[in-house]
Write a protein that holds these residues in place. Structure first.
Motif, PDB file in Angstrom:
ATOM      1  N   TYR A 140       1.532   6.098 -15.012  1.00  0.00           N
ATOM      2  CA  TYR A 140       0.195   5.999 -14.421  1.00  0.00           C
ATOM      3  C   TYR A 140      -0.817   6.757 -15.251  1.00  0.00           C
ATOM      4  N   CYS A 141      -2.025   6.201 -15.361  1.00  0.00           N
ATOM      5  CA  CYS A 141      -3.099   6.998 -15.946  1.00  0.00           C
ATOM      6  C   CYS A 141      -3.784   7.733 -14.798  1.00  0.00           C
ATOM      7  N   GLN A 142      -4.813   8.542 -15.132  1.00  0.00           N
ATOM      8  CA  GLN A 142      -5.440   9.319 -14.063  1.00  0.00           C
ATOM      9  C   GLN A 142      -6.061   8.428 -12.992  1.00  0.00           C
ATOM     10  N   ARG A 143      -6.564   7.258 -13.403  1.00  0.00           N
ATOM     11  CA  ARG A 143      -7.218   6.380 -12.413  1.00  0.00           C
ATOM     12  C   ARG A 143      -6.226   5.803 -11.413  1.00  0.00           C
ATOM     13  N   HIS A 144      -5.015   5.454 -11.914  1.00  0.00           N
ATOM     14  CA  HIS A 144      -4.070   4.767 -11.041  1.00  0.00           C
ATOM     15  C   HIS A 144      -2.978   5.690 -10.494  1.00  0.00           C
ATOM     16  N   GLU A 145      -3.202   6.994 -10.688  1.00  0.00           N
ATOM     17  CA  GLU A 145      -2.194   7.976 -10.263  1.00  0.00           C
ATOM     18  C   GLU A 145      -1.884   7.832  -8.766  1.00  0.00           C
ATOM     19  N   LEU A 146      -0.617   8.021  -8.396  1.00  0.00           N
ATOM     20  CA  LEU A 146      -0.270   8.056  -6.968  1.00  0.00           C
ATOM     21  C   LEU A 146      -0.701   9.410  -6.421  1.00  0.00           C
ATOM     22  N   SER A 147      -1.356   9.434  -5.271  1.00  0.00           N
ATOM     23  CA  SER A 147      -1.655  10.750  -4.714  1.00  0.00           C
ATOM     24  C   SER A 147      -0.343  11.296  -4.121  1.00  0.00           C
ATOM     25  N   SER A 148      -0.239  12.638  -4.050  1.00  0.00           N
ATOM     26  CA  SER A 148       1.065  13.248  -3.739  1.00  0.00           C
ATOM     27  C   SER A 148       1.614  12.778  -2.384  1.00  0.00           C
ATOM     28  N   SER A 149       0.696  12.460  -1.421  1.00  0.00           N
ATOM     29  CA  SER A 149       1.184  12.086  -0.083  1.00  0.00           C
ATOM     30  C   SER A 149       1.851  10.711  -0.092  1.00  0.00           C
ATOM     31  N   GLU A 150       1.398   9.856  -1.045  1.00  0.00           N
ATOM     32  CA  GLU A 150       1.914   8.483  -1.001  1.00  0.00           C
ATOM     33  C   GLU A 150       3.346   8.396  -1.497  1.00  0.00           C
ATOM     34  N   VAL A 151       4.069   7.493  -0.928  1.00  0.00           N
ATOM     35  CA  VAL A 151       5.402   7.197  -1.457  1.00  0.00           C
ATOM     36  C   VAL A 151       5.372   5.710  -1.786  1.00  0.00           C
ATOM     37  N   VAL A 152       6.000   5.338  -2.878  1.00  0.00           N
ATOM     38  CA  VAL A 152       5.938   3.919  -3.223  1.00  0.00           C
ATOM     39  C   VAL A 152       6.992   3.204  -2.402  1.00  0.00           C
ATOM     40  N   GLU A 153       6.603   2.790  -1.195  1.00  0.00           N
ATOM     41  CA  GLU A 153       7.602   1.974  -0.511  1.00  0.00           C
ATOM     42  C   GLU A 153       6.931   0.656  -0.184  1.00  0.00           C
ATOM     43  N   GLU A 154       7.710  -0.405  -0.153  1.00  0.00           N
ATOM     44  CA  GLU A 154       7.146  -1.732   0.041  1.00  0.00           C
ATOM     45  C   GLU A 154       6.685  -1.859   1.485  1.00  0.00           C
ATOM     46  N   GLU A 155       5.377  -1.809   1.724  1.00  0.00           N
ATOM     47  CA  GLU A 155       4.933  -2.093   3.088  1.00  0.00           C
ATOM     48  C   GLU A 155       4.238  -3.438   3.047  1.00  0.00           C
ATOM     49  N   ASP A 156       4.175  -4.098   4.194  1.00  0.00           N
ATOM     50  CA  ASP A 156       3.591  -5.429   4.201  1.00  0.00           C
ATOM     51  C   ASP A 156       2.072  -5.289   4.168  1.00  0.00           C
ATOM     52  N   PRO A 157       1.424  -5.826   3.128  1.00  0.00           N
ATOM     53  CA  PRO A 157      -0.034  -5.640   3.029  1.00  0.00           C
ATOM     54  C   PRO A 157      -0.796  -6.317   4.164  1.00  0.00           C
ATOM     55  N   LEU A 158      -0.130  -7.226   4.912  1.00  0.00           N
ATOM     56  CA  LEU A 158      -0.866  -7.950   5.952  1.00  0.00           C
ATOM     57  C   LEU A 158      -1.197  -7.068   7.155  1.00  0.00           C
ATOM     58  N   VAL A 159      -0.582  -5.860   7.247  1.00  0.00           N
ATOM     59  CA  VAL A 159      -0.825  -5.040   8.441  1.00  0.00           C
ATOM     60  C   VAL A 159      -2.285  -4.624   8.542  1.00  0.00           C
ATOM     61  N   HIS A 160      -2.990  -4.599   7.381  1.00  0.00           N
ATOM     62  CA  HIS A 160      -4.383  -4.153   7.429  1.00  0.00           C
ATOM     63  C   HIS A 160      -5.319  -5.249   7.918  1.00  0.00           C
ATOM     64  N   LEU A 161      -4.832  -6.479   8.120  1.00  0.00           N
ATOM     65  CA  LEU A 161      -5.719  -7.580   8.515  1.00  0.00           C
ATOM     66  C   LEU A 161      -5.464  -7.951   9.974  1.00  0.00           C
TER      67      LEU A 161
END
Length: 1760
Positions: free
Chosen positions: A162-183
């Motif tokens: 990751y570069c600084q722009r796309h860095e994961l913030s420490s709280s996030e974990v890369v787990e596959e969540e369904d993007p449709l939950v936000h709609l």
């Protein structure tokens, strides 16, 4: 036509604009059948918005479409105003960690060599600058467009994903969540509906094939007769063909046709005609007819306007989808679902499949739009990326088939997306296990290579352009295979094993078709007629090299896989060799009591092939068995017992014998194709999987069979068995008078065979063969490359094999074996071998070519001689073999080997004839050395109780058996040591004997076995020899000493005799010494009047006797004195227009015929510069030379239309001596002033005021007379009376015309050079009587002096420091020429110029239109006045001298310049303000400033402190004083005072003294106040001065700053970035293909393209050439950003490339950005380019480059 259309378009717009997006969306929400509603809306509106006329209005169409078509859809999706709805979605969305930026063409991309998983992982510039990789070893390339940035993809980077722009913030974990939950549910449903309708609509329209009807749900009732003739892009026809065809077909202008062609090339299609069907069809017929002659015709369709409209909107819809899904991952997920959903027709009916499978039918623009959509949707959603990859793999074979038929480049084909899936390790594994991808790719590849011979091997047709094109397509499949294999698996599942081995089977099938392809037979008798095809096979081999290596790497990772693969490979090899012994009868060979069965086979008579990929693959796998120790762990699983070593070695051995025979010249008649094949076989690109593996295969064979048997088979294959198996064969052979060639051939074959044995024993540096680490191999390569010569980094990289990641592994080891030397101003950084590595040098290193070997040998021996060591190059110590290859060393001590060595040594001892060569002996000695090293190693590492099997020393001390009792090898070495003819090998033999004794000592100490008598005797002999050698040495030394003493005695006698001779001939020598002294005095400018101060001008001018000048003509070598009457001597010179000093490049002379150059503006916007190489010729010799050049040029033009580096029509030629470009000649003259001035020594010379009045009167008289002359045609009494009234000043005779003192030949040359200057400087036709000729001559003199003064100040050199003699000669001749030129011009013309110039300072009546004092360059004015003054002075007999005039003119101009400086000096207060003005200068200057303040009506700002004013005046006037000093020095020949010849403080006072000025310049004003006050008043009253002081116009301030080239950024990538954002100014927003930066003014240009051509003097030229005329008046310096190349241009036909000022860390330039190392600005090199520019040497540099390199002449520079 357009005017009729306008109102109609407007009307439609109104009816459409009334509908609101919100209402339509509302209507849709109520609809039951949404699809029908939407389609009706589209059917009604699309044709009214798009495709309304002959020319598209993209901006207008898009705004309408957004409002009427897309607006309602956005409302529908959001359920509210999209301006509010979309931002809400965006906020709810989590920012993506993937960058996914799609690259534009030419954009910089970065890959990290340390962290990228493979070279296809790249970052965009923004991500790169914010990542950890910018401090690693990175590579920079420019994108071809189409890929995307991999930032955030964890699979692509080993670290720092990751570069600084796309860095994961420490709280996030890369787990596959369904993007449709936000709609919300209803947003999902509505989006799904609209996406499904629009995506389907777009796909339907793009894949629609009918040209004049629409799908029925889009048809509208009435149908108009409006059609387009649509032209499509293809890769067959050139720009020129298309432009020419279009001009004929639709009779448009060339400009329009170029526009059409550019659009077609960019977008893939363009309508070229609009109208009814018949009108369009007619154009189509013409186009098809015109382009079908040579190739297939251009693709043209006549298409109904509504179809075109819907297709255009279809594209718009796709890009709209792409932008909408950017708001939210949920929307993206919905689009992916829609795209990959199975359609009604089952298999392959999803929208994505339909687009992919129709890819090759779509035009370029449509393809790139939908590829971009796929990248921003499917590839950014990891779940769907997998599903898409599966679809892609399922359709793989079909897609590739379409791609083969299609003629567009791979970059715009959907197959190019393979890199996105196949390089992702998890996807690639999944595709191999689930879709059997490896097999699929290989099968698809085999589909396309259909041609086979009877044995089923590949057979290629002649390699025509078309073949090559098709073959390149096929190779892209190999690239895909490489992508799949590039990341190696860490853990293996059973499926992966199974599928990989299936793929391996398919791969073996492929290799099987290559085994033995392109077989060749030796030509005997006559030369081969038709060169056989060989390139295709080698191209295939080259492309597969990495794949073969990678397959082996995969096998090495898993023991089960390796064992299976080995068995499979062996089985296939057995099949290939099934007919191994058929038809070849068996024979038995025996030597030394050993015998072996083999077959009769002659490489020189049967077929043989160089392609044996299966044998080589097996060799590779065999080494892996040893390296991974599988061979020792599971011997029972391996078929090692079934191996038949003779079968394994047969083919590789044939291949190596073929190479040996080719080298021995036996295959000469087979032409170049064979030579090339042998070259590539050994070449660094192929050898890893060809030559190297053949050596390994032989090593494998030898290690498994009796070495005696192997050697006999080898002798038989080399066709040398006869020679070594028959005793005394050598003697017989040479005694019979045999053919010399045959002897020669046999010698070479023996040498080659010995070399092969050396390689088999010595090459054990690959892990698995010898016990070495991974880096040892590359270290050894580097050591041997550097032992040839020091090398630059790039050379070294080129000579090392690259792996699949383009890495050589060199950087990791280079520091341990070499030192780096930094480069100077030219050249590049070099690596030099560390001295301690020299001991590892092996003369018979197997990757040396013949030439390299001899160079390396020479270099190493030279080194040893320099270090005072003996010059032997013994074999280096070697690492031990791995156990599997352990028995290999026995080849060195087997009977057959000893017999071969013995035979050759015997030949050397007996020295009979030519059947023997020194290289043979050298190789045998090397082999003996290797055996001794080996034995020593065995002894040192011996284990107690083990029997020593390697007993080479004992075997070589035994003499041969009866009957012939040949002496032992050791004894023969003894004999050879004293052979006088073998001086070269003495050191080596001595080393061998020493080694022998060492080993004997070790043996004795380890076993106290009794020493054999023989050996003892030999030892004593050695010692005796040694003592006798010492005696020899002492004797030699004594003799040398005697010789030295004798030499010294003779020398002493000679010098004694010389002294006598000089004493006797004293007078003669006295004269020469005096002459020398006077000559050197003249040279040193040392004044002959040392005590007096030197003054350059005025009545007090220092009188210097002019030294006589003798010059030798370079053409006829005759010496001649330069005098007034003699024949003219000339210097070759080059006159050019220049803007180097310009402060305003934008000025253009509108009409050069009417332009008056009398006054030079101080912005020096364009001057004329003269340079010379300083070589002198007789004028008539030069004339003859130039005529011959012209005649030659005319003859050459009839033969070939190439440009030369000089343009004869413009009078250019090369200096006959130094080939410097010249276009005229300057005559050499004596100082003209001394010839012209009458020495009238009147003591009372007039002062400035008197002199000015007198001159003003004289001018009046002349003007009246002129008027009189023009009025004299109509005489009347008043006129004549008027004439008598004019008071003619005393002693002024206006009717007197002076005689010209010069000889005719000099006069002619004065005219020649004057006319040339006028022609070049004004760009007009030559006309020697034009009144502007003298002005141009004075101008070039002034400008050249100014530019030289600038350079000297820049470099902080003194104004009279040592100038290069060519500059000195040039300035001297130029000044003297300018001073003498008035003698060949018309007197009234020169007088007229003087009057005008004088009037600009001393106004008279009738001088209104003269420029104001701010707009005159004072130095040009000074030169003009001084040089035109003699034309007036020659008629003045009143006694005021020329020198007085010079002084007064100089003072006047200096005063004007001071006023000029004061008027324009910026009056900002200086912090370092002194108290009150103290010195007289400060007081004086303040009072002068007050006067100015008064005269300008208080418009001039109040004076700051006097100190500040005086400082700015001094600084401002210094350049003028320096120029004047140079001018008067060359004009009057007064040597410069020594103070001005050294650098140091500002030379202000010395300059003032030399120019007879008071050091307080303001005193000039006070001394001449009576006249000065009125002059100052008249200067300040000018309206222009007032406008300037009121701030209405600008003016140049002094001192003028120096012009420099623009500042370049330190890091090259910022330049690339700047250029990638630059779009071509002409073709709307299109990226420029060759952005080029002007280094003079910093503009970016779009070079080398049709779009930006401009017309220049009636010819189309490229942007750079056009720019040189506006910016550099014909010469320019550019940086081609994509190539990192500096381009020099001069005129239209001249140009060259110059090395750029950017270097990588290894001190090398990277032209073409091929290597991609980071580049940084090298200031020294940039300064060098700047200096070339300031010295006006660009044209000369180009001339030299073009002379040196003829290919530069053929380039059309004017198109750049």
């Amino acid at each position: 036509m357009a005017s009729e259309m306008e109102p109609e378009v407007q009307a439609i717009d109104r009816s459409l604009l009334e509908c609101s997006a919100e209402e339509i969306a509302g209507k849709w929400l109520q609809a039951t059948d949404l699809t029908r509603e939407v389609y009706q809306h589209l059917a009604h509106c699309v044709p009214k918005i798009y495709c309304r006329g002959p020319n598209p209005f993209p901006q207008k169409e898009d705004t309408l479409a957004q409002h009427i078509l897309l607006g309602p859809m956005e409302w529908y999706i959001c359920g509210e105003d999209p301006a509010l709805g979309f931002p809400k979605l965006e906020q709810a969305n989590k920012p993506s960690h993937l960058c996914g930026r799609v690259f534009k063409v030419g954009e910089p991309t970065y890959s990290c060599r340390d962290c990228a998983v493979d070279p296809t992982c790249v970052l965009c510039m923004q991500c790169f600058l914010g990542s950890i990789h910018r401090d690693h070893r990175y590579r920079m390339t420019t994108s071809g467009g189409g890929g995307f940035c991999d930032c955030g993809d964890t699979e692509a980077w080993k670290e720092g994903p990751y570069c600084q722009r796309h860095e994961l913030s420490s709280s996030e974990v890369v787990e596959e969540e369904d993007p449709l939950v936000h709609l919300s549910e209803d947003v999902i449903a509505r989006t799904y509906n609209i996406f499904a309708i629009m995506f389907r609509y777009a796909v339907d329209m793009l894949t629609w094939e009918k040209e004049s009807e629409l799908p029925e749900d889009l048809e509208v009732g009435e149908k108009t007769d409006t059609y387009y003739c649509m032209l499509f892009n293809d890769e067959v026809h050139t720009y020129e063909q298309v432009i020419y065809t279009l001009q004929k077909a639709v009779n448009c202008t060339q400009k329009e046709a170029i526009g059409f062609a550019t659009t077609v090339d960019r977008d893939g299609r363009r309508s070229v005609r609009y109208g009814d069907f018949q009108y369009c069809d007619q154009a189509k017929t013409v186009i098809v007819r015109n382009t079908s002659r040579q190739t297939k015709p251009l693709k043209v369709q006549v298409m109904h306007s509504s179809v075109a409209a819907h297709q255009n909107f279809g594209l718009k819809a796709l890009s709209w989808l792409g932008s909408v899904i950017g708001y939210s991952d949920g929307l993206r997920r919905i689009l992916c679902q829609v795209g990959l959903q199975e359609g009604p027709d089952g298999e392959n009916s999803s929208l994505v499949d339909r687009l992919m499978l129709n890819d090759s039918k779509l035009w370029k623009g449509a393809r790139s739009v939908y590829h971009q959509l796929f990248m921003s949707s499917l590839l950014m959603d990891l779940k769907y990326k997998k599903l898409f990859a599966v679809r892609f793999a399922k359709n793989y074979r079909q897609l590739q088939r379409d791609f083969m038929e299609d003629d567009h480049e791979r970059a715009v084909s959907v197959t190019a997306l393979s890199v996105q899936f196949f390089t992702a390790p998890t996807l690639a594994r999944m595709l191999i296990t689930e879709e059997n991808l490896m097999t699929v790719i290989i099968k698809a590849f085999m589909d396309h290579l259909k041609h086979r011979d009877a044995q089923g091997r590949f057979q290629f047709e002649r390699y025509t352009a078309l073949q090559a094109f098709k073959f390149r397509r096929v190779q892209s499949l190999i690239l895909d295979l490489k992508y799949v294999l590039i990341s190696k698996p860490t853990e293996w599942s059973d499926e992966l094993r199974q599928k990989f081995l299936q793929g391996f089977d398919a791969f073996l099938e492929l290799l099987k078709c290559m085994q033995g392809m392109d077989p060749i037979t030796r030509q005997v008798g006559q030369h081969i007629e038709m060169e056989p095809e060989w390139e295709a096979a080698f191209t295939l081999q080259m492309k597969l090299t990495h794949v073969i290596s990678m397959v082996q790497d995969w096998c090495a990772l898993d023991e089960k896989v390796l064992i299976e693969a080995y068995k499979k490979c062996l089985a296939v090899l057995m099949q290939c060799h099934g007919g191994f012994t058929d038809g070849e009868q068996p024979i038995t060979l025996s030597i030394c009591g050993h015998s072996v069965e083999t077959i009769r086979y002659c490489v020189s008579q049967e077929k043989v092939s160089i392609h044996l990929p299966i044998s080589r693959l097996l060799a590779g796998l065999h080494v892996l068995l040893s390296k991974s120790e599988v061979a020792y762990k599971f011997p029972e699983l391996l078929p090692l017992s079934e191996l038949s070593p003779p079968m394994l070695i047969e083919h590789p051995l044939r291949c190596l014998v073929l190479c040996a025979q080719v080298h021995a010249g036996m295959w000469r008649r087979n032409g170049f194709s064979l030579v090339n094949q042998i070259y590539y076989y050994h070449n660094v690109k192929c050898r890893r999987e060809m030559f190297d593996k053949d050596i390994v295969m032989l090593q494998t064979g030898v290690s498994m069979m009796d070495p005696n048997h192997f050697l006999m088979i080898m002798l038989s294959r080399f066709e040398l068995y006869q020679i070594f198996s028959t005793p005394d064969y050598g003697k017989r052979f040479s005694s019979e008078v045999t053919h010399k060639d045959v002897v020669q051939q046999n010698n070479t074959l023996i040498e080659e065979m010995l070399y092969l044995i050396i390689m088999l024993v010595g090459e054990r540096f690959s892990p698995g063969v010898g016990q070495v680490g991974a880096t040892d191999e590359i270290k050894r390569e580097i050591i041997h490359q550097l032992s040839i010569k020091p090398m630059a980094h790039s050379e070294l990289v080129k000579s090392l094999p690259e792996d699949e990641n383009k890495e050589t592994g060199m950087e990791s080891v280079i520091e341990t074996v070499a030192h780096f030397k930094k480069p100077g101003l030219t050249g590049r950084g070099m690596y030099e071998l560390k001295p301690e590595c020299a001991k590892e040098f092996n003369l018979y290193f197997y990757h040396f070519s013949r030439a390299e070997q001899s160079k390396a040998e020479e270099a190493q021996r030279k080194l040893k001689r320099e270090n005072k060591e003996d010059t032997a190059l013994p074999p280096p110590a070697l690492p031990p073999f791995c156990p599997l290859f352990g028995s290999l060393v026995n080849i060195l001590q087997c009977d057959v080997m000893l017999s071969i060595m013995g035979t050759i040594l015997q030949w050397a001892v007996e020295r009979h004839g030519s059947a023997w060569s020194e290289s043979m002996l050298q190789r045998v000695l090397h082999l003996i050395g290797m055996a001794l090293q080996e034995e020593k190693h065995h002894l040192e590492n011996a284990v107690e109780g083990h029997v020593q099997t390697f007993t080479f020393t004992q075997k070589i001390s035994k003499p041969g058996d009866a009957p012939n009792n040949s002496p032992s090898i050791l004894a023969m070495l003894e004999t050879l040591q004293n052979a006088p003819s073998l001086e070269v090998h003495k050191d080596m033999i001595r080393w061998l004997l020493k080694m022998f004794n060492t080993i004997k000592k070790i043996r004795e100490s380890s076993s106290s076995s009794p020493v054999a008598e023989a050996e003892g005797a030999i030892m004593e002999e050695v010692i005796e020899n040694k003592s006798s050698r010492d005696k020899d040495k002492a004797e030699r030394k004594r003799k040398a000493e005697i010789a030295r003493l004798r030499r010294e005695k003779i020398m002493a006698q000679m010098s004694e005799m010389q002294r006598h001779f000089i004493d006797e001939n004293k007078e003669l020598f006295q004269q020469t010494i005096e002459l020398d002294a006077s000559a050197s005095a003249a040279l040193d400018n040392s004044p002959l009047v040392p005590d007096a101060a030197l003054t350059a001008l005025g009545p007090a001018q220092t009188q210097v006797p002019e030294p006589r000048q003798f010059v030798t003509c370079i053409l006829c070598q005759e010496e001649q004195e330069v005098t007034v009457e003699s024949r003219a001597m000339v210097l070759a010179a080059f006159v050019q227009r220049s803007t180097v000093l310009s402060k305003d490049r934008s000025k253009v002379i509108e009409d050069p015929e009417k332009y008056d150059p009398l006054f030079m503006h101080p912005d020096l916007s364009c001057g004329t510069h003269t340079g010379s190489c300083g070589h002198a010729m007789h004028a008539h010799c030069w004339q003859r030379y130039f005529d011959s050049v012209q005649a030659k040029e005319q003859r050459r033009q009839q033969r070939l239309r190439l440009h030369t580096s000089y343009d004869v029509e413009n009078g250019e030629f090369l200096c006959p001596l130094c080939e410097c470009l010249s276009n005229t000649v300057i005559p050499l003259l004596l100082p003209p002033r001394s010839i012209l001035s009458r020495r009238l020594n009147f003591s009372d010379q007039p002062d400035l005021a008197q002199w000015t009045r007198t001159i003003a009167q004289q001018i009046k008289v002349i003007q009246m007379l002129r008027k009189g002359d023009s009025a004299a045609d109509k005489p009347s009494s008043e006129d004549t009376e008027d004439m008598n009234i004019i008071p003619i000043p005393e002693g002024f005779r206006p009717d007197f015309y002076p005689r010209n003192p010069y000889s005719d030949s000099i006069k002619e040359m004065l005219t020649t050079f004057g006319t040339a200057t006028y022609k070049v400087g004004l760009k007009v036709h030559p006309n020697e009587d034009d009144p502007r000729v003298p002005i141009m001559c004075w101008g070039t003199c002034a400008y050249t002096i100014q530019s030289i003064e600038r350079i000297l100040s820049e470099e902080e050199k003194p104004v009279f420091g040592p100038l290069p003699c060519r500059l000195d000669d040039c300035l001297r001749s130029l000044t003297r020429f300018a001073a003498a030129h008035w003698t060949v011009a018309l007197l009234p013309v020169v007088q007229g110029h003087f009057c005008k110039l004088f009037a600009s300072l001393v106004p008279s009546d009738g001088s209104e239109d003269l420029p104001c004092i701010l707009d005159i360059d004072m130095f040009h004015l000074l030169v003009g006045l001084v040089l035109s003054f003699p034309a007036l002075q020659c008629q003045d007999f009143s006694g005021s001298s020329l020198a007085t005039g010079d002084l007064h003119i100089f003072h006047l101009v200096t005063l004007a310049h001071i006023v000029q400086i004061l008027l324009t000096s910026c009056t900002e207060e200086n912090g370092m303000d002194q108290e009150n003005p103290t010195g007289e200068e400060e007081l004086a200057i303040l009072s002068l400033h007050k006067t100015l303040h008064r005269c300008t009506g208080s418009a001039l700002d109040e004076a700051p402190s006097g100190w500040h004013l005086w400082r700015s005046v001094r600084a401002g006037i210094l350049p003028f004083l320096k120029c004047s000093a140079l001018f008067f020095h060359y004009l009057n020949g007064v040597p410069a005072p020594p103070d001005l010849q050294v650098s140091g403080a500002s030379h202000f006072e010395h300059l003032c003294n030399y120019l007879s000025l008071p050091t307080n310049l303001i005193r000039l004003f006070q001394e001449n106040s009576d006249i000065m006050n009125s002059l100052i008043e008249s200067w300040c009253q000018n309206s222009e001065v007032k406008r300037y002081l009121n701030g209405e116009r600008g003016a140049i301030s002094y001192p003028r700053g120096a012009n420099k080239l623009i500042d370049l950024p330190e890091d090259y990538s910022s330049l690339i970035n700047q250029a990638s954002n630059f779009s071509c100014p002409k073709s709307g927003g299109d990226k420029s293909r060759a952005p080029t930066l002007c280094l003079v003014c910093g503009s970016l240009l779009c070079s080398q393209s049709y779009c930006c051509q401009a017309e220049l003097e009636g010819e189309d030229v490229g942007a750079c050439t056009a720019h040189t005329y506006s910016c550099g008046s014909g010469a320019g310096i550019f940086l081609r950003v994509r190539e990192c190349q500096v381009l020099f241009l001069a005129g239209k036909t001249k140009g060259c490339f110059y090395s750029p000022p950017y270097l990588d860390d290894y001190g090398e330039t990277d032209q073409g950005l091929r290597r991609g190392n980071p580049l940084h600005l090298c200031q020294e090199r940039f300064r060098k380019i700047q200096k070339l520019w300031q010295q006006h040497s660009i044209t000369e540099e180009i001339g030299h480059a073009q002379e040196a390199n003829q290919t530069l002449v053929g380039i059309d520079w004017q198109h750049l």
